[in-house]
Enzyme design. Structure first.
Site, PDB file in Angstrom:
ATOM      1  N   ASP A  93     -29.558  52.963  16.960  1.00  0.00           N
ATOM      2  CA  ASP A  93     -30.924  53.045  17.523  1.00  0.00           C
ATOM      3  C   ASP A  93     -32.177  53.377  16.352  1.00  0.00           C
ATOM      4  OD1 ASP A  93     -30.501  55.669  17.530  1.00  0.00           O
ATOM      5  OD2 ASP A  93     -29.898  56.092  19.549  1.00  0.00           O
ATOM      6  N   ASP A 267     -24.681  49.192  25.626  1.00  0.00           N
ATOM      7  CA  ASP A 267     -23.958  50.529  25.036  1.00  0.00           C
ATOM      8  C   ASP A 267     -24.139  51.439  25.957  1.00  0.00           C
ATOM      9  OD1 ASP A 267     -25.990  52.871  24.088  1.00  0.00           O
ATOM     10  OD2 ASP A 267     -27.183  51.147  24.456  1.00  0.00           O
ATOM     11  N   CYS A 305      -3.634  47.796  32.874  1.00  0.00           N
ATOM     12  CA  CYS A 305      -4.200  48.250  31.367  1.00  0.00           C
ATOM     13  C   CYS A 305      -3.005  48.520  30.430  1.00  0.00           C
ATOM     14  CB  CYS A 305      -4.755  49.479  31.560  1.00  0.00           C
ATOM     15  SG  CYS A 305      -5.499  50.026  30.150  1.00  0.00           S
ATOM     16  N   CYS A 307      -3.569  49.954  27.544  1.00  0.00           N
ATOM     17  CA  CYS A 307      -3.885  51.041  26.309  1.00  0.00           C
ATOM     18  C   CYS A 307      -2.615  52.066  26.470  1.00  0.00           C
ATOM     19  CB  CYS A 307      -5.189  51.820  26.827  1.00  0.00           C
ATOM     20  SG  CYS A 307      -4.849  53.162  28.139  1.00  0.00           S
ATOM     21  N   CYS A 310      -1.766  54.226  29.557  1.00  0.00           N
ATOM     22  CA  CYS A 310      -1.527  53.631  30.848  1.00  0.00           C
ATOM     23  C   CYS A 310       0.029  52.984  30.410  1.00  0.00           C
ATOM     24  CB  CYS A 310      -2.072  52.289  31.075  1.00  0.00           C
ATOM     25  SG  CYS A 310      -3.772  53.067  31.921  1.00  0.00           S
ATOM     26  N   HIS A 336      -8.376  54.825  26.970  1.00  0.00           N
ATOM     27  CA  HIS A 336      -8.269  54.267  28.273  1.00  0.00           C
ATOM     28  C   HIS A 336      -9.584  53.750  28.646  1.00  0.00           C
ATOM     29  CE1 HIS A 336      -7.364  52.830  32.262  1.00  0.00           C
ATOM     30  NE2 HIS A 336      -8.310  53.425  32.781  1.00  0.00           N
TER      31      HIS A 336
END
Lengths: 376, 376
Positions: A93, A267, A305, A307, A310, A336
């Protein structure tokens, strides 16, 4: 691999689009979600694990990095990519938004803004030219114009004055950016909730010409309904053949609604920040791991999920480490949440490609409406 | 894979030994360093990354786990291994040491100790029988006898009284542990710095019979010289064919000296705690990443280390994220310190196997004596 910054759409579904931004540092699949790596780290994550969730690009914050460790230091150390061990694209930014929200005493003029660091009180200046210089020193692949994010609410006159200054700054940003093949400069549309101002801003930006365009000045307190109202007209004022980026958005349903309205990039700190505060995004909505109902629950956060949180840990474990203030709690919950966000983007891309976004969105809302699994 | 707990020495060099502890959950190469996973996590580390450093076994703290989330809850969730996603061996302490160092009001008697939780003030009791029950509920592979860690300094009379009570508790621990093939119970030698008491304690423990033996009551403020004095005689009072564990040790040079004196197992919070406070162990000694000398330094912490902190990040980056209080600082520095410790153990094992421990130790001290690399 390309030596230029390119964007190609591969499919549309209504106003929604999917495609690919090509950069010398790698491709960015759109619609894309960019995890926020404020101070040269996505908090609580190793960069290779951010990548493993499916992120093609990170966002870095000019304001934070210019103050610490400084852009000059990062440049001397080989640039932000090397510094933080992320070799794929980075968007930065301009620093303007966070000067206004984080710094101490500040003074704005046509020239730019002077302010005091929130870290040590030291005095600094940001102008379009200085922002371009900092983002170049960082080695950012996608550079944002220096602008004023018009606060909400603003009167029509306030918004107009702010937007017109931002457009003059966009002009100065483009001039200062110079000719940098392989790198992109994005213009930022302002105009608050005023359609004619959004049109004027878009027109000015198109005249200048940018590699991509952001819709700025949203997600600043106006609420989802008003944001969607603006997104019903603002994105299509911008060039169709360039990526459109909605800055600082958002919650999962904000993103879904914005993709339906033609946005390509997002974002937000929400998935990572929430990971540290125990707020967990799942296909069935948001849950708070601190809640006692998870204390004895052997089930994963989200059965769909992939990840590590999980795949390898129970809600009971995640509850325990959160309550015990263990660092692994932030590590696992951030992972996650970032995985959830990237899975959402992946699902949106596939649905647009298949021409079946409506079904995907209906299913998204219906599954969330179920709420979390029943307590055991 | 074995169904029993076994120990076999494969080489000796002086009093130093190297070998293998076999358990149903995997082998433990000795001399071994056990990272500390107090509250069901090695702080700031994913368990697969602890394993990647070379750790064969973790240590869990009975005191912390019995209070939160409780042993009964962990048992209901499948045991500590499943709970924390570590399928290799776990050793748990008895809880006694941390009751004395962490809990509030406590009262000790021949029966055991009653105390108040440092978390919520709730009242609890630990006895040899309860400690054995808790460690069984956790699913610990190596269980430690419930004992009193004699404070230092202690008079001869105080130490004797304390040691003799610990030996009666060792007897009760053995009885309460019962017959559990594949699991081990370790006795703990006490006797402070008094050789005759160490002998008496060892004799009592040998009469009872354990799968392994700890040298307790050291690293409690007596200093390295006095600790080594005790280690010059205490370990060899214990059975030669069983693993010997020096509890709570220690600094790298403590470990090296203790291995030279016949110790096979170690645990210490130092590498992980130091990782969070910016203290870094390298082959050339200890450095503090907070120091300004690292601010512009593109070099790795330790050129010979293969951890991610050393492979992918500069001292300048690690300095920046430490100063910025970013979680990745704890993650990377802990990983590095644990890697350093495991590399040290690996070097010690190889040197003993090669019959060349003296050279290894001389080199270890000589490299540390060089001090950190010169500032750029």
């Amino acid at each position: 691999m390309t030596q230029r910054f390119e964007f190609a759409l591969s499919a549309r579904d209504g106003r929604a689009r999917t495609g690919l931004i090509k950069t010398p540092r790698g491709d960015i699949r759109t619609p894309a979600f960019m995890p926020v790596g404020t101070a040269a780290t996505v908090k609580a994550m190793m960069p290779e694990n951010v990548r493993a969730t499916g992120a093609d690009i990170l966002l870095g914050n000019t304001y934070h990095l210019m103050l610490r460790p400084t852009a000059e230091r990062i440049d001397a150390l080989g640039g932000l990519h090397t510094f933080m061990n992320w070799d794929r694209p980075i968007l930065t930014d301009s620093g303007g938004f966070q000067v206004m929200s984080l710094s101490g005493l500040r003074k704005m003029s046509e020239e730019g803004v002077t302010f005091k660091s929130h870290i040590d009180g030291s005095k600094h200046e940001l102008t379009p030219e200085r922002s371009m210089e900092i983002q170049r020193l960082l080695g950012s692949d996608i550079v944002m114009c220096f602008d004023e994010c018009t606060p909400f609410p603003a009167t029509e006159a306030e918004s107009l004055r702010s937007m017109q200054m931002s457009m003059r700054w966009a002009n100065r940003s483009r001039a200062a950016f110079g000719d940098r093949p392989g790198y992109a400069l994005f213009g930022i549309q302002q105009g608050s909730v005023f359609k004619d101002q959004r049109a004027e801003s878009a027109e000015k930006l198109r005249e200048i010409g940018f590699e991509g365009y952001a819709v700025g000045g949203l997600a600043v307190g106006e609420g989802q309904e008003l944001m969607f109202d603006v997104l019903d007209y603002a994105p299509e004022m911008l060039p169709d053949d360039r990526p459109r980026y909605l800055m600082g958005v958002g919650k999962p349903d904000d993103i879904v609604g914005a993709v339906q309205r033609g946005i390509d990039m997002f974002d937000c700190v929400l998935p990572s920040r929430s990971g540290r505060t125990g707020q967990v995004f799942t296909r069935r909505g948001v849950l708070n791991i601190k809640n006692a109902r998870h204390q004895n629950d052997p089930r994963p956060l989200d059965t769909e999920c992939r990840c590590p949180a999980c795949q390898h840990y129970s809600r009971a474990y995640l509850h325990h480490v959160f309550r015990s203030q263990e660092i692994i709690s932030s590590m696992l919950l951030t992972w996650h949440n970032l995985q959830y966000y990237q899975d959402l983007m992946s699902g949106l891309r596939a649905a647009i490609a298949a021409g079946d976004l409506a079904t995907f969105v209906a299913d998204f809302h219906a599954t969330r409406a179920l709420g979390d699994v029943e307590p055991l």
